[in-house]
Write an enzyme that holds these catalytic residues in place. Structure first.
Site, PDB file in Angstrom:
ATOM      1  N   LYS A 180      29.413  48.840  19.683  1.00  0.00           N
ATOM      2  CA  LYS A 180      28.238  49.536  20.385  1.00  0.00           C
ATOM      3  C   LYS A 180      29.432  50.427  21.245  1.00  0.00           C
ATOM      4  CE  LYS A 180      25.227  47.657  18.311  1.00  0.00           C
ATOM      5  NZ  LYS A 180      24.532  46.387  18.727  1.00  0.00           N
TER       6      LYS A 180
HETATM    7  C1  LIG Z   1      23.430  45.425  18.243  1.00  0.00           C
HETATM    8  C2  LIG Z   1      21.977  45.582  18.306  1.00  0.00           C
HETATM    9  C3  LIG Z   1      21.298  44.556  18.822  1.00  0.00           C
HETATM   10  C4  LIG Z   1      21.566  43.077  19.087  1.00  0.00           C
HETATM   11  O1  LIG Z   1      22.800  43.047  19.856  1.00  0.00           O
HETATM   12  P1  LIG Z   1      23.772  41.799  19.865  1.00  0.00           P
HETATM   13  O2  LIG Z   1      24.519  42.099  21.334  1.00  0.00           O
HETATM   14  O3  LIG Z   1      24.901  41.867  18.860  1.00  0.00           O
HETATM   15  O4  LIG Z   1      22.951  40.390  20.260  1.00  0.00           O
HETATM   16  C5  LIG Z   1      19.905  44.603  18.939  1.00  0.00           C
HETATM   17  N1  LIG Z   1      19.239  45.724  18.590  1.00  0.00           N
HETATM   18  C6  LIG Z   1      20.013  46.768  17.999  1.00  0.00           C
HETATM   19  C7  LIG Z   1      19.169  48.098  17.401  1.00  0.00           C
HETATM   20  C8  LIG Z   1      21.364  46.728  17.814  1.00  0.00           C
HETATM   21  O5  LIG Z   1      21.931  47.876  17.381  1.00  0.00           O
END
Ligand SMILES: *Cc1c(COP(=O)(O)O)cnc(C)c1O
Length: 381
Positions: A180
Site C-alpha cells: 500500500k
Molecule cells: C489491502 C486491502 C485490504 C486489507 O488490508 P490488510 O491490511 O491486508 O488486512 C482490504 N481492502 C482492500 C481494498 C485492500 O486493498
C-alpha cells in the site's frame, strides 16, 4: 524480477523503529496517538483509530455501526475479499452491487437498485486509487438512512473534488500492508468525524475494555471494565513510528506513482487492444495500482500474464470478483450473472507494476515487454 508492488524503506524509517525499540513503550504507547493524529490531519478527519491491519479496521467499522444478523451491507465485487468478509464477521449479509464499466468503481445506480429495508450501510472501494463518486453515493446514503463506509485501502492521498479521501465517508478504512502507499508491516486505520463511533472503535480494538494499560497507569488505578466483546486489534508503537516516518515521505511517493502512471498512459495511448481504466476529471488519483484491460479477442489474458511473468515482470490480477469465490457461492448463493460488468472485466484486467521504488529503466522495461507481446498479436501496428 519486477514485482507489481513493493514497500520503500530508507534509513530514517529504520532509525524511527529502532528508537521505539529502545524506549519504554512497545505497544499502547505515545506513538500510536501520534500516528493517529498525523493521519487524521493528513486526510482532514476529526478522529483516527489505528488497528493491527486493514481487515481489522473493516471489522471494527462494521462493529461500530452495529452491523449484525439480518443486516445487509452493499459492497462492490471488484475488491479484495476482506471488504465483504467484514460484514460476515458481524453476522451480516454482503450484497454485491455491480461496477461502472469504465472505472470498475461501484456504480451508484446499482447501489440504489440493491437497497432493501434490511440495508444498513454501503462500503465503497476506491479501486486502484481512484475515488468513487462520493457526491452521488452520499446523496443515496442520506436519502435511505444508510452509513457510508469507504474502503480506501488503495487511496491514501487521493482526492475527490479537492476533498481528501479519508474525509468523504462516515468511516474511512486504510491499510498499511507493504504494497500500500505507506507501510507499517501490518497495520490499518479508520478515520471519521464522528466522535462516538471513534470511541466505540477504540474500545473494540482493546477487547471491549474501556481503558488501556497506559491510561490506568497514568490514573494510578487497576480498575477496568469490559463493556462489550471486542478483540485484540492493537497496533504496536514501533509500527506506528514506521508509519509516521513513512507518512512524511507520502507526498513524494504519490508524485512518483503519478509520474509512472503518466508514462504508462503515454505509452499505451495508441496501443491496440490495451485500454487503461478511465480516470474522472474531478479526481486526484493515488495509483495504488495501474490496471489495463485487454480488450480484444486477439489478446488472451492468461497468455499475456504468463509471457510477462516469463520476462520477470510480476503482473497480477486485481481482483477475482468476490461473489465468485466458493465461500460466497456456498454461503450466500452468489455466482455468475450476479454482477455481469465485473465478471466481464475480470477476464480482461491486469495490473502492471507500480511502486515508488521503480527505476525509469524498470518502467521502460515494463512498457517494452507489454508492447512486444501486443506486437505479436497485432503485427504492423
Ligand atoms: C489491502 C486491502 C485490504 C486489507 O488490508 P490488510 O491490511 O491486508 O488486512 C482490504 N481492502 C482492500 C481494498 C485492500 O486493498
Amino acid at each position: 524480477m519486477i514485482p507489481y508492488g513493493k514497500q520503500y524503506i530508507d534509513e530514517s524509517d529504520i532509525e524511527a523503529v529502532v528508537e521505539v525499540l529502545r524506549s519504554d513503550w512497545l505497544t499502547t504507547g505515545p506513538k500510536v496517538a501520534e500516528f493517529e493524529n498525523a493521519v487524521a490531519d493528513f486526510v482532514g478527519a476529526g478522529h483516527a483509530v489505528a488497528v493491527s491491519n486493514g481487515t481489522a479496521a473493516l471489522h471494527t467499522a462494521m462493529y461500530a455501526l452495529g452491523i449484525g444478523p439480518g443486516d445487509e451491507v452493499i459492497v462492490p465485487p471488484i475488491t479484495f475479499a476482506a471488504t465483504a468478509n467484514c460484514v460476515v464477521y458481524q453476522g451480516g449479509t454482503p450484497v454485491f452491487a455491480d461496477v461502472d464499466p469504465e472505472t470498475l468503481l461501484i456504480d451508484p445506480a446499482q447501489v440504489e437498485a440493491k437497497i432493501t429495508p434490511r440495508t444498513k450501510a454501503v462500503i465503497t472501494v476506491d479501486y486502484a486509487g481512484h475515488p468513487c463518486d462520493y457526491d452521488t453515493l452520499r446523496e443515496i446514503a442520506d436519502r435511505h438512512g444508510l452509513a457510508l463506509v469507504a474502503d480506501a485501502c488503495h487511496a491514501l492521498g487521493a482526492k475527490y473534488k479537492d476533498r481528501p479521501v479519508g474525509s468523504l465517508a462516515d468511516l474511512n478504512i486504510f491499510s498499511f500492508h507493504p504494497v500500500k502507499h505507506i507501510t507499517t508491516g501490518e497495520g490499518g486505520m479508520i478515520t471519521t468525524d464522528n466522535e462516538e463511533l471513534a470511541g466505540r472503535m477504540r474500545v473494540f480494538r482493546n477487547h471491549g475494555i474501556t481503558s488501556d494499560y497506559r491510561q490506568r497507569e497514568q490514573q494510578g488505578s487497576w480498575f477496568y471494565e469490559m463493556t462489550d466483546l471486542g478483540y485484540n486489534y492493537r497496533i504496536t508503537d514501533f509500527q506506528c513510528a514506521l508509519g509516521l516516518s513513512q507518512l512524511r515521505k507520502l507526498p513524494g511517493f504519490l508524485e512518483k506513482r503519478r509520474a509512472i502512471a503518466a508514462r504508462y498512459d503515454e505509452a499505451y495511448a495508441d496501443i491496440p487492444g490495451i485500454i487503461p481504466l478511465s480516470v474522472r476529471l474531478e479526481v486526484f488519483h493515488a495509483y495504488h495500482l495501474y490496471v489495463i484491460r485487454l480488450n480484444s479477442d486477439r489478446l488472451d489474458r492468461s497468455l499475456f500474464f504468463k509471457s510477462l511473468r516469463d520476462k520477470g515482470i510480476f503482473v497480477n490480477v486485481h481482483y477475482i470478483p468476490v461473489h465468485l469465490h466458493p465461500f460466497y457461492r456456498d454461503r450466500f448463493g452468489t455466482g455468475h450473472g450476479c454482477c455481469p460488468v465485473a465478471e466481464e472485466a475480470y477476464q480482461q484486467i491486469i495490473s502492471i507494476p507500480m511502486f515508488p521504488g521503480m527505476s525509469d529503466e524498470d518502467v521502460e522495461n515494463c512498457i517494452a515487454s507489454t508492447c512486444s507481446i501486443i506486437e505479436l498479436h497485432f503485427p504492423g501496428n
